[in-house]
Scaffold this motif. Structure first.
Motif, PDB file in Angstrom:
ATOM      1  N   LEU A 134      46.949  40.201  55.712  1.00 44.60           N
ATOM      2  CA  LEU A 134      46.073  41.031  54.878  1.00 44.60           C
ATOM      3  C   LEU A 134      46.885  41.848  53.878  1.00 44.60           C
ATOM      4  O   LEU A 134      46.489  41.997  52.720  1.00 44.60           O
ATOM      5  CB  LEU A 134      45.222  41.947  55.753  1.00 44.60           C
ATOM      6  CG  LEU A 134      44.166  41.260  56.597  1.00 44.60           C
ATOM      7  CD1 LEU A 134      43.446  42.266  57.482  1.00 44.60           C
ATOM      8  CD2 LEU A 134      43.167  40.535  55.720  1.00 44.60           C
ATOM      9  N   ASP A 135      48.025  42.369  54.319  1.00 45.43           N
ATOM     10  CA  ASP A 135      48.889  43.116  53.403  1.00 45.43           C
ATOM     11  C   ASP A 135      49.421  42.201  52.310  1.00 45.43           C
ATOM     12  O   ASP A 135      49.509  42.588  51.141  1.00 45.43           O
ATOM     13  CB  ASP A 135      50.058  43.746  54.162  1.00 45.43           C
ATOM     14  CG  ASP A 135      49.607  44.791  55.162  1.00 45.43           C
ATOM     15  OD1 ASP A 135      48.519  45.371  54.945  1.00 45.43           O
ATOM     16  OD2 ASP A 135      50.317  45.007  56.151  1.00 45.43           O
ATOM     17  N   TYR A 136      49.775  40.991  52.700  1.00 50.51           N
ATOM     18  CA  TYR A 136      50.296  40.010  51.738  1.00 50.51           C
ATOM     19  C   TYR A 136      49.219  39.657  50.705  1.00 50.51           C
ATOM     20  O   TYR A 136      49.486  39.631  49.508  1.00 50.51           O
ATOM     21  CB  TYR A 136      50.753  38.759  52.486  1.00 50.51           C
ATOM     22  CG  TYR A 136      51.326  37.689  51.598  1.00 50.51           C
ATOM     23  CD1 TYR A 136      52.584  37.832  51.026  1.00 50.51           C
ATOM     24  CD2 TYR A 136      50.608  36.524  51.342  1.00 50.51           C
ATOM     25  CE1 TYR A 136      53.113  36.842  50.207  1.00 50.51           C
ATOM     26  CE2 TYR A 136      51.124  35.531  50.526  1.00 50.51           C
ATOM     27  CZ  TYR A 136      52.378  35.701  49.965  1.00 50.51           C
ATOM     28  OH  TYR A 136      52.881  34.727  49.158  1.00 50.51           O
ATOM     29  N   ALA A 137      48.000  39.419  51.167  1.00 53.12           N
ATOM     30  CA  ALA A 137      46.902  39.087  50.256  1.00 53.12           C
ATOM     31  C   ALA A 137      46.607  40.254  49.318  1.00 53.12           C
ATOM     32  O   ALA A 137      46.336  40.058  48.126  1.00 53.12           O
ATOM     33  CB  ALA A 137      45.656  38.713  51.038  1.00 53.12           C
ATOM     34  N   GLU A 138      46.672  41.470  49.839  1.00 53.06           N
ATOM     35  CA  GLU A 138      46.427  42.652  49.014  1.00 53.06           C
ATOM     36  C   GLU A 138      47.511  42.800  47.952  1.00 53.06           C
ATOM     37  O   GLU A 138      47.231  43.147  46.802  1.00 53.06           O
ATOM     38  CB  GLU A 138      46.392  43.893  49.909  1.00 53.06           C
ATOM     39  CG  GLU A 138      46.006  45.162  49.194  1.00 53.06           C
ATOM     40  CD  GLU A 138      45.895  46.330  50.154  1.00 53.06           C
ATOM     41  OE1 GLU A 138      46.569  47.342  49.899  1.00 53.06           O
ATOM     42  OE2 GLU A 138      45.166  46.218  51.143  1.00 53.06           O
ATOM     43  N   ARG A 139      48.761  42.520  48.317  1.00 53.85           N
ATOM     44  CA  ARG A 139      49.857  42.594  47.369  1.00 53.85           C
ATOM     45  C   ARG A 139      49.704  41.562  46.250  1.00 53.85           C
ATOM     46  O   ARG A 139      49.902  41.866  45.075  1.00 53.85           O
ATOM     47  CB  ARG A 139      51.183  42.405  48.098  1.00 53.85           C
ATOM     48  CG  ARG A 139      52.326  43.095  47.413  1.00 53.85           C
ATOM     49  CD  ARG A 139      53.577  43.137  48.262  1.00 53.85           C
ATOM     50  NE  ARG A 139      54.358  41.957  47.968  1.00 53.85           N
ATOM     51  CZ  ARG A 139      54.820  41.095  48.850  1.00 53.85           C
ATOM     52  NH1 ARG A 139      54.605  41.276  50.116  1.00 53.85           N
ATOM     53  NH2 ARG A 139      55.523  40.045  48.482  1.00 53.85           N
ATOM     54  N   ILE A 140      49.296  40.357  46.624  1.00 55.59           N
ATOM     55  CA  ILE A 140      49.062  39.304  45.629  1.00 55.59           C
ATOM     56  C   ILE A 140      47.937  39.719  44.686  1.00 55.59           C
ATOM     57  O   ILE A 140      48.021  39.553  43.461  1.00 55.59           O
ATOM     58  CB  ILE A 140      48.712  37.964  46.319  1.00 55.59           C
ATOM     59  CG1 ILE A 140      49.888  37.455  47.141  1.00 55.59           C
ATOM     60  CG2 ILE A 140      48.237  36.922  45.326  1.00 55.59           C
ATOM     61  CD1 ILE A 140      51.021  36.904  46.337  1.00 55.59           C
ATOM     62  N   ASP A 141      46.873  40.268  45.253  1.00 57.90           N
ATOM     63  CA  ASP A 141      45.730  40.714  44.449  1.00 57.90           C
ATOM     64  C   ASP A 141      46.157  41.806  43.473  1.00 57.90           C
ATOM     65  O   ASP A 141      45.743  41.798  42.300  1.00 57.90           O
ATOM     66  CB  ASP A 141      44.613  41.207  45.369  1.00 57.90           C
ATOM     67  CG  ASP A 141      43.333  41.477  44.608  1.00 57.90           C
ATOM     68  OD1 ASP A 141      42.956  40.625  43.766  1.00 57.90           O
ATOM     69  OD2 ASP A 141      42.703  42.532  44.860  1.00 57.90           O
ATOM     70  N   ASP A 142      46.985  42.748  43.948  1.00 55.10           N
ATOM     71  CA  ASP A 142      47.468  43.809  43.063  1.00 55.10           C
ATOM     72  C   ASP A 142      48.309  43.231  41.922  1.00 55.10           C
ATOM     73  O   ASP A 142      48.217  43.692  40.781  1.00 55.10           O
ATOM     74  CB  ASP A 142      48.291  44.826  43.853  1.00 55.10           C
ATOM     75  CG  ASP A 142      47.443  45.693  44.745  1.00 55.10           C
ATOM     76  OD1 ASP A 142      46.199  45.718  44.555  1.00 55.10           O
ATOM     77  OD2 ASP A 142      48.000  46.338  45.660  1.00 55.10           O
ATOM     78  N   LEU A 143      49.125  42.251  42.251  1.00 58.46           N
ATOM     79  CA  LEU A 143      49.959  41.626  41.209  1.00 58.46           C
ATOM     80  C   LEU A 143      49.114  40.891  40.177  1.00 58.46           C
ATOM     81  O   LEU A 143      49.430  40.876  38.981  1.00 58.46           O
ATOM     82  CB  LEU A 143      50.965  40.678  41.827  1.00 58.46           C
ATOM     83  CG  LEU A 143      52.092  41.333  42.630  1.00 58.46           C
ATOM     84  CD1 LEU A 143      52.901  40.261  43.364  1.00 58.46           C
ATOM     85  CD2 LEU A 143      52.981  42.152  41.724  1.00 58.46           C
ATOM     86  N   LEU A 144      48.038  40.264  40.621  1.00 61.62           N
ATOM     87  CA  LEU A 144      47.196  39.505  39.711  1.00 61.62           C
ATOM     88  C   LEU A 144      46.322  40.409  38.830  1.00 61.62           C
ATOM     89  O   LEU A 144      45.981  40.041  37.708  1.00 61.62           O
ATOM     90  CB  LEU A 144      46.311  38.533  40.495  1.00 61.62           C
ATOM     91  CG  LEU A 144      47.044  37.377  41.163  1.00 61.62           C
ATOM     92  CD1 LEU A 144      46.085  36.563  42.020  1.00 61.62           C
ATOM     93  CD2 LEU A 144      47.707  36.484  40.125  1.00 61.62           C
ATOM     94  N   THR A 145      45.941  41.570  39.333  1.00 65.25           N
ATOM     95  CA  THR A 145      45.061  42.452  38.556  1.00 65.25           C
ATOM     96  C   THR A 145      45.839  43.336  37.601  1.00 65.25           C
ATOM     97  O   THR A 145      45.261  43.896  36.696  1.00 65.25           O
ATOM     98  CB  THR A 145      44.214  43.346  39.486  1.00 65.25           C
ATOM     99  OG1 THR A 145      45.078  44.092  40.348  1.00 65.25           O
ATOM    100  CG2 THR A 145      43.257  42.495  40.282  1.00 65.25           C
ATOM    101  N   ASP A 146      47.137  43.473  37.802  1.00 58.11           N
ATOM    102  CA  ASP A 146      47.946  44.311  36.875  1.00 58.11           C
ATOM    103  C   ASP A 146      48.286  43.603  35.603  1.00 58.11           C
ATOM    104  O   ASP A 146      48.239  42.530  35.303  1.00 58.11           O
ATOM    105  CB  ASP A 146      49.239  44.777  37.561  1.00 58.11           C
ATOM    106  CG  ASP A 146      48.939  45.857  38.590  1.00 58.11           C
ATOM    107  OD1 ASP A 146      47.880  46.481  38.488  1.00 58.11           O
ATOM    108  OD2 ASP A 146      49.792  46.047  39.464  1.00 58.11           O
TER     109      ASP A 146
END
Length: 112
Positions: A100-112
């Protein structure tokens, strides 16, 4: 690739360890919710890798170490539950599930 037997035993252990965590989790980690996310069995069914999600936590590694200190007690409770289904109660290894932390990190990278 896991055999059908490995998958069935993993499912049984996931259900039973999940119930143990639900009933006794507040003794192991007060104020935290422990969820069993994945169980992977060794081919000879003697070892179970149990991946856990702990919420809320600021120090997940410390919480995991506290939980590991109760590993023999958890294995004993598991043995009482599965004594009629399994010949040998597997050794338990606890690991953090950080997907879940990994998915959240990926999501943050994609939205920035």
């Amino acid at each position: 690739m896991a055999s059908i037997r490995q998958e069935k035993v993993a499912s049984l252990i996931k259900r039973d360890v999940g119930e143990i965590m639900q009933q006794n989790g507040t003794r192991y980690l007060p104020g935290k919710m422990i969820t069993v996310t994945i169980v992977r069995m060794s081919p000879d069914l003697s070892f179970a890798k149990i991946y856990l999600s702990i919420f809320p936590t600021d120090e997940p590694k410390q919480d995991l170490e506290k939980l590991k200190s109760h590993g023999s007690e958890i294995r004993g409770l598991l043995g009482k539950r599965v004594r009629n289904q399994l010949r040998i109660v597997p050794e338990l290894g606890f690991y953090l599930d950080d997907s879940l932390d990994y998915a959240e990190r990926i999501d943050d990278l994609l939205t920035d």
